[in-house]
Write a protein that holds these residues in place. Structure first.
Motif, mmCIF file in Angstrom:
data_model
loop_
_atom_site.group_PDB
_atom_site.id
_atom_site.type_symbol
_atom_site.label_atom_id
_atom_site.label_comp_id
_atom_site.label_asym_id
_atom_site.label_seq_id
_atom_site.Cartn_x
_atom_site.Cartn_y
_atom_site.Cartn_z
ATOM 1 N N GLY A 227 0.858 -1.368 0.163
ATOM 2 C CA GLY A 227 -0.053 -0.041 -0.086
ATOM 3 C C GLY A 227 0.818 1.285 -0.028
ATOM 4 O O GLY A 227 0.433 2.406 0.134
ATOM 5 N N ASP A 228 2.268 1.160 -0.061
ATOM 6 C CA ASP A 228 2.960 2.395 -0.117
ATOM 7 C C ASP A 228 3.307 2.531 -1.529
ATOM 8 O O ASP A 228 4.095 1.800 -2.220
ATOM 9 N N PHE A 229 2.809 3.803 -1.919
ATOM 10 C CA PHE A 229 2.982 4.268 -3.324
ATOM 11 C C PHE A 229 4.654 4.507 -3.916
ATOM 12 O O PHE A 229 4.905 4.685 -4.874
ATOM 13 N N ARG A 230 5.382 4.680 -2.939
ATOM 14 C CA ARG A 230 6.833 4.870 -3.084
ATOM 15 C C ARG A 230 7.528 3.779 -3.946
ATOM 16 O O ARG A 230 8.557 3.988 -4.577
ATOM 17 N N ALA A 231 6.840 2.397 -3.744
ATOM 18 C CA ALA A 231 7.267 1.276 -4.622
ATOM 19 C C ALA A 231 7.345 1.461 -5.947
ATOM 20 O O ALA A 231 8.093 0.891 -6.824
ATOM 21 N N ASP A 232 6.699 2.616 -6.480
ATOM 22 C CA ASP A 232 6.319 2.883 -7.810
ATOM 23 C C ASP A 232 7.126 4.180 -8.410
ATOM 24 O O ASP A 232 7.036 4.576 -9.354
ATOM 25 N N LEU A 233 7.770 4.945 -7.276
ATOM 26 C CA LEU A 233 8.482 6.052 -7.542
ATOM 27 C C LEU A 233 10.050 5.789 -8.036
ATOM 28 O O LEU A 233 10.747 5.006 -7.636
ATOM 29 N N PRO A 234 10.375 6.343 -9.436
ATOM 30 C CA PRO A 234 11.830 5.967 -9.811
ATOM 31 C C PRO A 234 12.895 6.116 -8.688
ATOM 32 O O PRO A 234 13.839 5.478 -8.677
ATOM 33 N N ARG A 235 12.912 6.968 -7.888
ATOM 34 C CA ARG A 235 13.990 7.236 -6.880
ATOM 35 C C ARG A 235 14.175 6.325 -5.815
ATOM 36 O O ARG A 235 15.146 6.271 -5.007
ATOM 37 N N PHE A 236 13.041 5.491 -5.819
ATOM 38 C CA PHE A 236 13.093 4.523 -4.610
ATOM 39 C C PHE A 236 13.363 3.078 -5.159
ATOM 40 O O PHE A 236 13.263 2.171 -4.514
ATOM 41 N N SER A 237 13.727 2.959 -6.427
ATOM 42 C CA SER A 237 13.849 1.654 -7.029
ATOM 43 C C SER A 237 15.252 1.356 -7.379
ATOM 44 O O SER A 237 15.820 2.108 -8.048
ATOM 45 N N GLY A 238 15.854 0.083 -7.050
ATOM 46 C CA GLY A 238 16.620 -0.613 -7.837
ATOM 47 C C GLY A 238 18.129 0.177 -7.623
ATOM 48 O O GLY A 238 18.411 0.822 -6.658
ATOM 49 N N ALA A 239 18.740 0.633 -8.884
ATOM 50 C CA ALA A 239 20.027 1.346 -8.890
ATOM 51 C C ALA A 239 19.860 2.761 -8.453
ATOM 52 O O ALA A 239 20.838 3.169 -7.930
ATOM 53 N N ASN A 240 19.031 3.202 -8.826
ATOM 54 C CA ASN A 240 18.394 4.740 -8.487
ATOM 55 C C ASN A 240 18.576 4.947 -6.855
ATOM 56 O O ASN A 240 19.128 5.664 -6.204
ATOM 57 N N ALA A 241 17.962 3.940 -6.170
ATOM 58 C CA ALA A 241 17.792 4.027 -4.679
ATOM 59 C C ALA A 241 19.409 3.877 -4.314
ATOM 60 O O ALA A 241 19.625 4.451 -3.113
ATOM 61 N N GLU A 242 20.083 2.946 -4.908
ATOM 62 C CA GLU A 242 21.501 3.019 -3.998
ATOM 63 C C GLU A 242 22.519 4.224 -4.400
ATOM 64 O O GLU A 242 23.097 4.591 -3.733
ATOM 65 N N THR A 243 22.140 4.656 -5.669
ATOM 66 C CA THR A 243 22.736 5.986 -6.051
ATOM 67 C C THR A 243 22.583 7.181 -4.985
ATOM 68 O O THR A 243 23.152 7.937 -4.394
ATOM 69 N N ASN A 244 21.082 7.296 -4.878
ATOM 70 C CA ASN A 244 20.564 8.111 -3.980
ATOM 71 C C ASN A 244 20.708 8.167 -2.413
ATOM 72 O O ASN A 244 21.247 9.095 -1.783
ATOM 73 N N GLU A 245 21.144 6.913 -2.221
ATOM 74 C CA GLU A 245 21.437 6.440 -0.634
ATOM 75 C C GLU A 245 22.896 7.240 -0.362
ATOM 76 O O GLU A 245 23.122 7.890 0.869
ATOM 77 N N ALA A 246 23.807 6.776 -1.466
ATOM 78 C CA ALA A 246 25.121 7.391 -1.151
ATOM 79 C C ALA A 246 25.078 8.966 -1.065
ATOM 80 O O ALA A 246 26.333 9.545 -0.406
ATOM 81 N N LEU A 247 24.182 9.636 -1.717
ATOM 82 C CA LEU A 247 23.935 11.019 -1.678
ATOM 83 C C LEU A 247 23.907 11.639 -0.304
ATOM 84 O O LEU A 247 24.197 13.127 -0.042
ATOM 85 N N LEU A 248 23.615 10.862 0.800
ATOM 86 C CA LEU A 248 23.194 11.391 1.924
ATOM 87 C C LEU A 248 24.544 11.521 2.924
ATOM 88 O O LEU A 248 24.250 12.068 3.974
#
Length: 336
Positions: A227-248
Motif C-alpha cells: 500500500g506504499d506508493f513509493r514502490a512505484d517512484l523512480p527514486r526509490f527503486s533499484g540502482a536509483n535507490a542505491e545512488t541516492n542513498e550514497a548522496l546522504l
C-alpha cells in the motif's frame, strides 16, 4: 513565545500568521501503507501544542476521507487552525485517477464537497492542486476568486505551477501561497517559480521536504510496505535507490556535527531557502503520523546551518537518480 513553540510566518502579504512549519496530512489516510488512527490523532494534537497551525489536506487524499478525518480536530480547534485543502485531481468511485480538472463548474462542485467533509463554513487556504493547461488559467483563478467573494474561501493558493503561471494567476487575484515539491533532492522549482514567488510576495509551502522519507536516512531498497506508493517512484527503486542513498553522506556528517537527525538537517535547509531566495516565508509541510516524529521535525525550526554546511549540501540535487514521479506531465517542471 515559549522555547517549545515554533516561530510564525505570514502566508502572502495579507494572509494568516501560521507556524513556520506546517503538517502534511496525506499519509494519515493513504499512500504510505497502514495508519494507526489513534497515533495520527495524537500527532495532530502534538502539532498544535508545538505551534504548528497550518494543516494541509486535499479532496483526493483517500477520496475525501482525509478531510473527513480532520473534521473533528478542526472543529475542536477552529480558531487556532489554518486549514488548507486542494482541488483538481479527479478520482472515480473505483479510486482510479480520472485526470485533472480546472473548469469553473468543477471548482464550484469541489469546494462544496470539501466544506461539507471538513464540517466548516470557510476554507482558509484553497489550492489548485494541479494545472490543466487546456483550461485558461484566468478562467480557473477567476472561479476561485469568486469563492473568496462568496466567503467560502479566505486565501488562494496554487500547486506545481511555473513562475509565468504564478504571475498570470496573481494578476487575476492575489495568490497567498505556492505549494510545490522542494527539498535537497528536488530543486526544479528554483528555475522560475521561486523567483516569481519572491517578486510577488507569495509564501512558498514545500511539500515532501524530506524527499518522501528518503532524506530521513531510514529508507531501505525493497523495504516498502504493502500500500506504499513509493514502490512505484523512480527514486526509490533499484540502482536509483542505491545512488541516492550514497548522496546522504554529507547530510549525515552535518547531522552528526549538530547532534541532530538527517531529517532535521533537510528541514533546516528548506527553511533557510527563505533567506537565500528573498522569499516572504517558507513553510514546509512534512508529513508524519507519529507524535515523536512530529516533535523531531518541529525541532528543526531551531537549527541553523552555516554557509559552509549549505555549500556542502548544494550539489546533492544535481546528482539525484530518477524523477520525482513516473509521469512528470502534471508537474511544473514539464511546462518550463
Amino acid at each position: 513565545m515559549s522555547e517549545d513553540t515554533i516561530a510564525r510566518a505570514r502566508l502572502g502579504t495579507d494572509g494568516p500568521l501560521v507556524g513556520v512549519q506546517g503538517l502534511g496530512c496525506m499519509g494519515m489516510s493513504e499512500f504510505y501503507g497502514h495508519t494507526d488512527e489513534s497515533a495520527a490523532r495524537e500527532t495532530l494534537e502534538a502539532a498544535l501544542d508545538a505551534g504548528v497551525t497550518l494543516f494541509d489536506t486535499a479532496d483526493m487524499y483517500g477520496r475525501g476521507a482525509n478531510e473527513e478525518f480532520l473534521a473533528p480536530f478542526l472543529g475542536a480547534h477552529r480558531d487556532r487552525i489554518t486549514i488548507a485543502t486542494k482541488f483538481a485531481i479527479a478520482r472515480g468511485e473505483d479510486d482510479q485517477f480520472r485526470g485533472v480538472r480546472n473548469d469553473p463548474a468543477y471548482i464550484r462542485q469541489a469546494v462544496e464537497g470539501s466544506l461539507r467533509r471538513l464540517k466548516t463554513e470557510v476554507i482558509d487556504l484553497y489550492y489548485m492542486h494541479r494545472r490543466d493547461p487546456a483550461v485558461p488559467l484566468a478562467e480557473s483563478v477567476g472561479a476561485m476568486a469568486e469563492l473568496v467573494r462568496r466567503g467560502l474561501v479566505r486565501q488562494l493558493g496554487l500547486s506545481e505551477v511555473t513562475g509565468a503561471e504564478l504571475r498570470e494567476a496573481h494578476a487575476v487575484h492575489p495568490i497567498a501561497a505556492l505549494q510545490s515539491e522542494w527539498s535537497l533532492f528536488s530543486r526544479d522549482v528554483e528555475r522560475s517559480a521561486v523567483g516569481a514567488a519572491a517578486e510577488l510576495g507569495v509564501a512558498f509551502v514545500p511539500y515532501s521536504p524530506l524527499g518522501r522519507g528518503f532524506l530521513t536516512g531510514s529508507f531501505r531498497a525493497g523495504a516498502v510496505s504493502d500500500g506504499d506508493f513509493r514502490a512505484d517512484l523512480p527514486r526509490f527503486s533499484g540502482a536509483n535507490a542505491e545512488t541516492n542513498e550514497a548522496l546522504l553522506e554529507p547530510v549525515r556528517r552535518i547531522a552528526k556535527a549538530h547532534g541532530a537527525t538527517l531529517a532535521q538537517v533537510a528541514l533546516a535547509w528548506v527553511q533557510q531557502r527563505a533567506e537565500v531566495h528573498g522569499l516572504v516565508a517558507v513553510v514546509p509541510i512534512p508529513g508524519t503520523r507519529k507524535p515523536e516524529r512530529l516533535r523531531e521535525n518541529v525541532a528543526a525550526t531551531r537549527l541553523t546551518l552555516s554557509p559552509a554546511e549549505l555549500a556542502l549540501l548544494e550539489p546533492i540535487a544535481g546528482q539525484v537518480a530518477g524523477e520525482r514521479y513516473p509521469d512528470m506531465s502534471s508537474t511544473s517542471a514539464a511546462r518550463e
